[in-house]
Scaffold this active site. Structure first.
Site, PDB file in Angstrom:
ATOM      1  N   HIS A 117      19.319  40.044  44.394  1.00 18.00           N
ATOM      2  CA  HIS A 117      19.395  38.582  44.872  1.00 18.00           C
ATOM      3  C   HIS A 117      18.323  37.769  44.401  1.00 18.00           C
ATOM      4  O   HIS A 117      16.940  38.426  44.480  1.00 18.00           O
ATOM      5  CB  HIS A 117      19.695  38.245  46.234  1.00 18.00           C
ATOM      6  CG  HIS A 117      19.489  37.070  46.491  1.00 18.00           C
ATOM      7  ND1 HIS A 117      20.662  36.262  46.813  1.00 18.00           N
ATOM      8  CD2 HIS A 117      18.821  36.014  47.242  1.00 18.00           C
ATOM      9  CE1 HIS A 117      20.219  34.903  46.970  1.00 18.00           C
ATOM     10  NE2 HIS A 117      19.174  35.025  47.192  1.00 18.00           N
ATOM     11  N   ASP A 160      27.306  31.707  58.163  1.00 23.36           N
ATOM     12  CA  ASP A 160      26.136  31.096  57.298  1.00 23.36           C
ATOM     13  C   ASP A 160      26.930  30.040  56.627  1.00 23.36           C
ATOM     14  O   ASP A 160      26.053  29.080  56.287  1.00 23.36           O
ATOM     15  CB  ASP A 160      25.683  32.149  56.443  1.00 23.36           C
ATOM     16  CG  ASP A 160      24.922  31.609  55.476  1.00 23.36           C
ATOM     17  OD1 ASP A 160      23.708  31.126  56.036  1.00 23.36           O
ATOM     18  OD2 ASP A 160      25.128  31.657  54.429  1.00 23.36           O
ATOM     19  N   ARG A 180      22.501  22.535  57.628  1.00 24.96           N
ATOM     20  CA  ARG A 180      21.124  22.712  57.176  1.00 24.96           C
ATOM     21  C   ARG A 180      20.795  21.812  56.043  1.00 24.96           C
ATOM     22  O   ARG A 180      19.762  20.974  56.192  1.00 24.96           O
ATOM     23  CB  ARG A 180      20.570  23.896  57.028  1.00 24.96           C
ATOM     24  CG  ARG A 180      20.442  25.015  58.329  1.00 24.96           C
ATOM     25  CD  ARG A 180      20.071  26.459  57.839  1.00 24.96           C
ATOM     26  NE  ARG A 180      19.160  26.569  57.253  1.00 24.96           N
ATOM     27  CZ  ARG A 180      19.079  27.488  56.283  1.00 24.96           C
ATOM     28  NH1 ARG A 180      19.879  28.172  56.120  1.00 24.96           N
ATOM     29  NH2 ARG A 180      18.059  27.606  55.374  1.00 24.96           N
ATOM     30  N   SER A 204      20.121  33.864  56.441  1.00 29.13           N
ATOM     31  CA  SER A 204      21.079  33.340  55.280  1.00 29.13           C
ATOM     32  C   SER A 204      21.420  34.335  54.218  1.00 29.13           C
ATOM     33  O   SER A 204      22.373  34.560  54.148  1.00 29.13           O
ATOM     34  CB  SER A 204      20.948  31.915  55.162  1.00 29.13           C
ATOM     35  OG  SER A 204      21.730  31.500  54.108  1.00 29.13           O
ATOM     36  N   LYS A 206      24.341  37.608  54.016  1.00 27.26           N
ATOM     37  CA  LYS A 206      25.631  37.562  53.058  1.00 27.26           C
ATOM     38  C   LYS A 206      25.240  38.976  52.451  1.00 27.26           C
ATOM     39  O   LYS A 206      26.293  39.854  52.085  1.00 27.26           O
ATOM     40  CB  LYS A 206      25.371  36.597  52.049  1.00 27.26           C
ATOM     41  CG  LYS A 206      25.974  35.257  52.759  1.00 27.26           C
ATOM     42  CD  LYS A 206      25.673  33.879  51.787  1.00 27.26           C
ATOM     43  CE  LYS A 206      24.215  33.703  51.904  1.00 27.26           C
ATOM     44  NZ  LYS A 206      23.949  32.230  51.489  1.00 27.26           N
TER      45      LYS A 206
HETATM   46  N1  URA Z   1      19.953  30.572  49.838  1.00 25.53           N
HETATM   47  C1  URA Z   1      20.718  30.970  50.702  1.00 25.53           C
HETATM   48  O1  URA Z   1      21.661  31.663  50.822  1.00 25.53           O
HETATM   49  N2  URA Z   1      20.208  30.610  51.876  1.00 25.53           N
HETATM   50  C2  URA Z   1      19.260  29.729  52.375  1.00 25.53           C
HETATM   51  O2  URA Z   1      19.061  29.471  53.467  1.00 25.53           O
HETATM   52  C3  URA Z   1      18.384  29.250  51.284  1.00 25.53           C
HETATM   53  C4  URA Z   1      18.944  29.708  49.951  1.00 25.53           C
END
Ligand code: URA
Length: 428
Positions: A84, A163, A170, A185, A189
């Site tokens: 990621h 999320d 957010r 967050s 995932k």
């Molecule tokens: N990327 C995400 O998946 N979540 C966040 O809160 C910020 C960047």
């Protein structure tokens, strides 16, 4: 009747208290099911933004978000490992990396996102390939992982729904830039996605989400600590994002540059980071292979072709070309490029149509910026420094405004940070 009240949970955090596991489980679940209202979750997100969360609260918050949806699992066989990136300008690394790691013997289930703002999204880039399809069912992902070893696709709809809902909130309540909320967050995932190991590329510099090193390091540590808590083998690399990665910034242009890398060419920084991340992923997955040799052998390029074809794409089809193409910004003097600002280039590409302002906006596949001279490269006075690409020539003025002051040309290049600044290992 619930023994919890959203107002009590908000008040506890507003006053600097620590939320209990039960409060966290309840509020995340109740919000996902619509029992806690958006305005209450907004207030709680702001309280968390201002007061923070402990490592234990963050780990529990992450667990609650994972538990809001399905947890994927993959066919036994090859070890699974994912990557990621926190997002950067010209960051196309997933494109060569996923097939490279698969060609080395691991399986890469990479559930990716679309771009928002000045950083591009992997799915937007791949969608510039004629016929390529981002949405797959979890059965299709599993079958492709077993046969080819690499899948890059959109998240399935059941993955961490808490999320998805919270992130949208957010985004409109100025509560995105908060380490515990970002870390939970991302990791909810990634953990729900079911890979056995994870390598994080946390970007540092003007083009990054976290421009300064201390904040990026804090985020990297928070991410690795959640991985540790959840039994996920995790390593984070802090990498430089003060200048774009490679020369290409946009969608089709980044695919073309990635294919160059897979064919044994491409910019040195893209190759270096691809190979470095592949090494970390293979180490965590327990696979012994030399990614540099596999890249040079052409096997990763073969895996790329199979991966694109399996998702309906034609890996040999010509990529979209822009209606308007224009060399821009002349070198003010002869010398070497001393600085090329990542954020300025990202904003220029975005204004040309490569990115979107709202998540429902379309992107132009052919739009983007090609950096004709990177830091350290010589230029002569009057040389164009960029090639701007767009289907909407009216957008050029905005791109030129973004590029104002983005490049310095000097007699020599000041010391630059290394591409890979630091590595943070988890405890497994
Ligand atoms: N990327 C995400 O998946 N979540 C966040 O809160 C910020 C960047």
């Amino acid at each position: 009747m619930s023994t919890f009240s959203a107002v009590d949970v908000i008040r506890t955090k507003r006053d600097g208290g620590v939320l209990t596991d039960e409060q966290i489980d309840w509020v995340v679940d109740a919000y996902t099911r619509g029992l806690v209202a958006d305005e209450q979750m907004s207030a709680l997100a702001m309280a968390i933004f201002l007061r923070g969360m402990t490592a234990a609260e963050t780990a529990r918050w992450t667990r609650a978000m994972i538990d809001s949806g399905e947890r994927l699992s993959w066919p036994a066989g090859r070890p699974t490992v994912d990557k990621h990136s926190t997002g950067g300008v010209g960051d196309k690394i997933t494109l060569p990396l996923a097939p490279l790691v698969a060609a080395c013997g691991a399986a890469v289930p990479q559930l990716s996102g679309r771009g928002l703002g000045h950083t591009g999204g992997t799915l937007d880039k791949l969608e510039s390939i004629p016929g390529w399809r981002a949405s797959l069912s979890s059965a299709e992902i599993g079958a492709q992982l077993a046969s080819i070893g690499a899948v890059v696709c959109a998240p399935t709809s059941g993955l961490a729904p808490a999320d998805r809902k919270l992130y949208a909130l957010r985004d409109v309540t100025a509560t995105v830039e908060c380490v515990p909320l970002i870390a939970s967050s991302i990791m909810s995932k990634k953990i729900a996605e079911g890979a056995g190991a994870l390598v994080l590329d946390v970007k540092v510099g003007s083009g990054a989400f976290m421009p300064d090193l201390a904040a990026a390091r804090e985020l990297a540590r928070a991410l690795v600590s959640i991985g540790d808590e959840h039994g996920l083998r995790t390593t984070a690399l802090l990498t430089d994002m003060s200048t774009p990665l490679g020369r290409a910034v946009g969608n089709a242009v980044e695919v073309a540059e990635s294919v160059d890398v897979l064919q044994g060419g491409g910019p040195a920084d893209v190759v270096e980071l691809t190979v470095a991340l592949a090494r970390e992923m293979l180490t965590l997955a327990g696979v012994s292979a030399d990614p540099a040799a596999v890249l040079a052998s052409g096997q990763a390029y073969e895996t790329w072709q199979a991966m694109i074809s399996a998702q309906g794409g034609d890996p040999f089809a010509p990529l979209p070309t822009p209606r308007h193409l224009e060399p821009a910004v002349r070198a003010p003097r002869s010398g070497v490029v001393a600085r090329l600002d990542a954020r300025a280039v990202g904003v220029a590409a975005w204004r040309l149509g490569a990115g979107r302002a709202r998540k429902e906006d379309p992107v132009q596949s052919a739009a983007g910026v090609l950096c004709l001279a990177k830091p350290g490269e010589p230029v002569s006075a009057g040389d164009p420094l960029f090639e701007l690409r767009t289907d909407t020539p009216d957008a050029v003025a905005g791109a030129l405004a973004a590029l104002e002051g983005a490049v310095d040309v000097a007699d020599s290049v000041p010391d630059r940070p290394p591409l890979i600044i630091e590595t943070i290992h988890g405890n497994r």
